[in-house]
Motif scaffolding. Sequence first.
Motif, short mmCIF file in Angstrom:
data_model
loop_
_atom_site.label_atom_id
_atom_site.label_comp_id
_atom_site.label_asym_id
_atom_site.label_seq_id
_atom_site.Cartn_x
_atom_site.Cartn_y
_atom_site.Cartn_z
N ALA A 77 0.83 -1.21 0.00
CA ALA A 77 0.00 0.00 0.00
C ALA A 77 0.87 1.25 0.00
O ALA A 77 0.60 2.21 -0.74
N ILE A 78 1.92 1.24 0.80
CA ILE A 78 2.80 2.40 0.88
C ILE A 78 3.54 2.61 -0.44
O ILE A 78 3.68 3.75 -0.92
N PHE A 98 10.13 10.03 0.29
CA PHE A 98 10.13 9.55 1.67
C PHE A 98 8.98 10.20 2.42
O PHE A 98 8.81 11.42 2.37
N PHE A 99 8.19 9.40 3.10
CA PHE A 99 7.02 9.92 3.80
C PHE A 99 7.39 10.45 5.18
O PHE A 99 8.12 9.81 5.94
N VAL A 100 6.88 11.64 5.47
CA VAL A 100 7.12 12.33 6.74
C VAL A 100 5.78 12.86 7.25
O VAL A 100 4.74 12.62 6.65
N SER A 101 5.83 13.59 8.35
CA SER A 101 4.58 14.09 8.93
C SER A 101 4.08 15.37 8.27
O SER A 101 2.98 15.83 8.57
N GLY A 102 4.87 15.94 7.38
CA GLY A 102 4.44 17.16 6.71
C GLY A 102 5.63 18.01 6.30
O GLY A 102 6.79 17.65 6.50
N GLY A 103 5.33 19.19 5.74
CA GLY A 103 6.36 20.07 5.25
C GLY A 103 7.31 20.56 6.31
O GLY A 103 8.52 20.73 6.06
N THR A 104 6.81 20.82 7.52
CA THR A 104 7.68 21.33 8.58
C THR A 104 8.77 20.32 8.93
O THR A 104 9.95 20.67 9.04
N GLU A 105 8.39 19.06 9.10
CA GLU A 105 9.41 18.04 9.39
C GLU A 105 10.39 17.91 8.23
O GLU A 105 11.61 17.79 8.45
N GLY A 259 14.30 2.73 14.18
CA GLY A 259 14.31 1.43 13.55
C GLY A 259 14.70 1.41 12.09
O GLY A 259 14.73 0.35 11.47
N GLY A 260 14.99 2.55 11.50
CA GLY A 260 15.46 2.59 10.13
C GLY A 260 14.40 2.46 9.06
O GLY A 260 14.69 2.03 7.95
N GLN A 261 13.16 2.82 9.38
CA GLN A 261 12.10 2.75 8.38
C GLN A 261 12.34 3.76 7.27
O GLN A 261 13.22 4.61 7.36
N GLU A 262 11.53 3.68 6.23
CA GLU A 262 11.68 4.53 5.04
C GLU A 262 13.11 4.44 4.51
O GLU A 262 13.78 5.46 4.25
N ARG A 266 13.85 7.81 7.56
CA ARG A 266 12.90 8.39 8.52
C ARG A 266 12.36 7.27 9.39
O ARG A 266 11.44 6.56 9.01
N SER A 267 12.91 7.14 10.59
CA SER A 267 12.51 6.05 11.48
C SER A 267 11.14 6.32 12.11
O SER A 267 10.68 7.46 12.18
#
Length: 412
Positions: A77-78, A98-105, A259-262, A266-267
Amino acid sequence: MLRVLQLSEERSTSSTASSTPDRYASAYRRDAGVIYLDANATTPPLPTVVDAVSHAMRSIVGNPASAHASGASARRAIEQVRDDVAELVGVPMPESVFFVSGGTEANNTVISSFVRQYPSVTFLVAPVEHSSIIEPLLNWCPDRISWLAVDSCGRIDPHSAQQKAPQAGGPVVALLQGANSETGVIQPVAEIAEAIRSVRQDAFIHLDAAQAVGRIRTDGWSSSVDSISFSGHKIHGPHGTGALVVNEHTSLRPFILGGGQEHGFRSGTPNVSGIVGLGIAARERIKSFEEANGHMLKLRTKFEEAVTCALGQSVRINGAEALRVSNTSNLQFCSIDGMQLLAHLDAAGVMASQGSACSSGRPEPSRVLRAMGLSEGQAFSSLRFSFSVLNTEEDAVVAADIIASVVKRLTQ
């Protein structure tokens, strides 16, 4: 009239609803008397997005890092969303997303990476940038900022960037905002990048495209910059979603460790349902790009014409001489206190803002408008109105009538 948007109990649960603005609008119940014109702060999720998020929360139960079948389902899905986001942004390689929480991050990640790696780094930045760019710089490395000049519309002067770049002794990082969050003015990104690299070929160029993605074609910029950030909630995706697109040849360090995701960038366990919703929002905008932006431009034009016709010389459009994204109008109301006007409009059912939502609560004049040459009083008298695909022509006309009426009453 468009109103504060709530999901309709009667809306279809199908995830294949038409992408037309009328169909989107009809999928919501509108509260009478409220016109929402603050889309640059956030947009409500589309019905298809809500459906997709809800379905993902019910059906995708595995951790994407797990080896079992549920984990594999989450990973698939990702990865599908990675493809969709790459297409929307206009980059050829989905693995660069790479997926993050938004533009600020995302913006903080880029800045932090260079601050930690290179004590001698110089950041080229204009005073019109978003606070998620300015604040990290002022807090982490205020002595490493080289301020770029802007014109009366807030556009960076490429010659200024070309002059500042070779003066830096260490690495050079240019931080550009594709479209300004307060005025909608579009930066000449390719020209600025070319000017910088004509004197510093090794310069790193980051683009904050939060207000640009989905509103203008950004694929032409992707080859000129090294990284791009944006937020899902600006294009009717879920809050807390976004992406950082990174050129394969860059060496950014992760901001969040664990944990080294993404792929190690981006963990943290990915927000699978939110990412799925982001993918649906991206896909919807890809399908309806020309229609959506034509619709918003028509509303903005009708709105500005109505307000200026009613108020004449007592109102001006900040940044009107420049190219702007389709949905944004920043109006200066001469001799009117902006906060007072905003309160009256809110009471009358028109929701707008006095600047970026990240700083609108501060009793300070807009940094962006001041950099454009407006006086403190002119900046305080300016408000931002931003449309989305959910708005209608009636919204534009009725909002303009309310604004004109309130302004005339306040100036009597």
